[in-house]
Enzyme design. Structure first.
Site, short mmCIF file in Angstrom:
data_model
loop_
_atom_site.label_atom_id
_atom_site.label_comp_id
_atom_site.label_asym_id
_atom_site.label_seq_id
_atom_site.Cartn_x
_atom_site.Cartn_y
_atom_site.Cartn_z
N GLU A 52 -27.65 16.45 -17.35
CA GLU A 52 -28.33 15.87 -16.19
C GLU A 52 -27.93 16.62 -14.92
O GLU A 52 -26.81 17.13 -14.80
CB GLU A 52 -27.93 14.39 -16.07
CG GLU A 52 -28.62 13.65 -14.94
CD GLU A 52 -28.18 12.20 -14.82
OE1 GLU A 52 -28.96 11.39 -14.30
OE2 GLU A 52 -27.04 11.88 -15.24
N LYS A 129 -36.23 9.46 -15.77
CA LYS A 129 -35.18 8.45 -15.91
C LYS A 129 -35.73 7.10 -15.50
O LYS A 129 -36.27 6.94 -14.40
CB LYS A 129 -33.97 8.84 -15.05
CG LYS A 129 -32.71 8.02 -15.29
CD LYS A 129 -31.55 8.63 -14.53
CE LYS A 129 -30.24 7.94 -14.85
NZ LYS A 129 -29.09 8.59 -14.17
N CYS A 163 -28.82 9.77 -19.22
CA CYS A 163 -27.57 9.15 -18.78
C CYS A 163 -27.60 7.61 -18.82
O CYS A 163 -27.51 7.02 -19.89
CB CYS A 163 -27.24 9.67 -17.39
SG CYS A 163 -25.52 9.39 -16.89
#
Length: 300
Positions: A52, A129, A163
């Site tokens: 990321e 995300k 993440c």
């Protein structure tokens, strides 16, 4: 024999424990990405995963500290060269690339955290995300994406959870229901506590979904880039915990906070066996008469 047959048997994956450090030029960045990709390809890997916020390193080329929208606007200058680099490497090295993540504006002008995936067959996919962290919202006003879909490859369907998204079990279940057997997790954490949240949740996702999880994170220091001072990572490749899989559910893991490349050869048919006849059968034993994940399509 073409590599498309691997979808039925073995897939070799690599993840970079990537050092974030000050750059001298764009060429220094591109050469670094090319070297890791070439190394994974030399070991006949089918996939390589970068972490990321991979491209935030490029802000070290600036003469002053950029914050908020100024940082995102500057990163926009690197979007096309970055995508061109990944596309070329995927083609030239014959490897599927999960290109970490890149902060960029969407059609509405809002900043999103996006992973770009390039296949060795020339396809380009992207996954945003879903859940920005409080830190991302504070530093860059990042907004959550609203699409979550599996990605077809020549080794079968895969998926990406960036993440924090790995900490929401509904997301991985939605992807597994679409057919994904491998989920790649580019992550960025500044301390061990943050890393363990991603690591332990990803291990849980591997167990409850009987799938493989491939994590790639950042290590080192990144002076001169707002909100990216220190990094902690131990990239890893995680499996279900059952007979036929790696001891402790860990197929491979990096040395903590040391730059390097980890690799593992994964058998997709082992997942099929575990789901059908494993010691426990998490997917088959779900009480769908009581609960299920329903995804609301918010896009027109």
């Amino acid at each position: 024999m073409t590599q498309t047959t691997k979808a039925a048997s073995r897939v070799r994956v690599a993840a970079v424990n990537y050092r974030q450090e000050r750059l001298a030029s764009w060429n220094a960045f591109s050469e670094k990405i090319e070297e890791w990709t070439r190394l994974a390809a030399d070991y006949h890997c089918d996939f390589i995963c970068f972490p990321e916020f991979l491209s935030l390193q490029l802000l070290t080329l600036e003469t002053r500290l950029l914050r908020g929208s100024a940082a995102i606007d500057r990163l926009a200058h690197y979007t096309e060269p970055l995508l061109a680099l990944f596309k070329k490497l995927a083609h030239d090295q014959r490897i599927n690339i999960i290109g970490g993540s890149h902060l960029q504006r969407n059609a509405a002008g809002l900043c999103e955290n996006i992973t770009h995936v390039f296949t060795r067959q020339g396809q380009h996919f992207q996954q945003g995300k879903i859940h920005p962290t409080p830190s991302e919202r504070m530093a860059w006003d990042v907004h959550g994406s609203s699409k979550l879909q599996m990605i077809p490859t020549d080794c079968g369907p895969i998926a990406v959870l960036i993440c924090y998204d790995s900490e929401f079990p509904e997301l991985s279940r939605h992807l597994i229901d679409q057919g994904a057997k491998m989920i790649f997790v580019p992550f960025c954490t500044d301390d061990r506590q943050g890393y363990l949240r991603v690591r332990l949740c990803s291990q849980a996702r591997a167990i409850e979904n009987q799938c493989y999880m491939v994590l790639s994170g950042n290590v080192g220091l990144l002076p001169g880039v707002f909100n990216m001072d220190i990094q902690y990572a131990q990239s890893c490749i995680l499996t279900p915990c059952d007979f036929g899989f790696a001891r402790d559910g860990i197929a491979a893991e990096a040395e903590p906070n040391s730059e390097g490349l980890i690799m593992a050869e994964l058998r997709l048919d082992d997942l099929d066996h575990a789901r059908a006849a494993g010691t426990v059968r998490n997917l088959a034993d779900r009480r769908l008469d009581l609960y299920q994940v329903q995804w609301k399509d918010t896009q027109p």
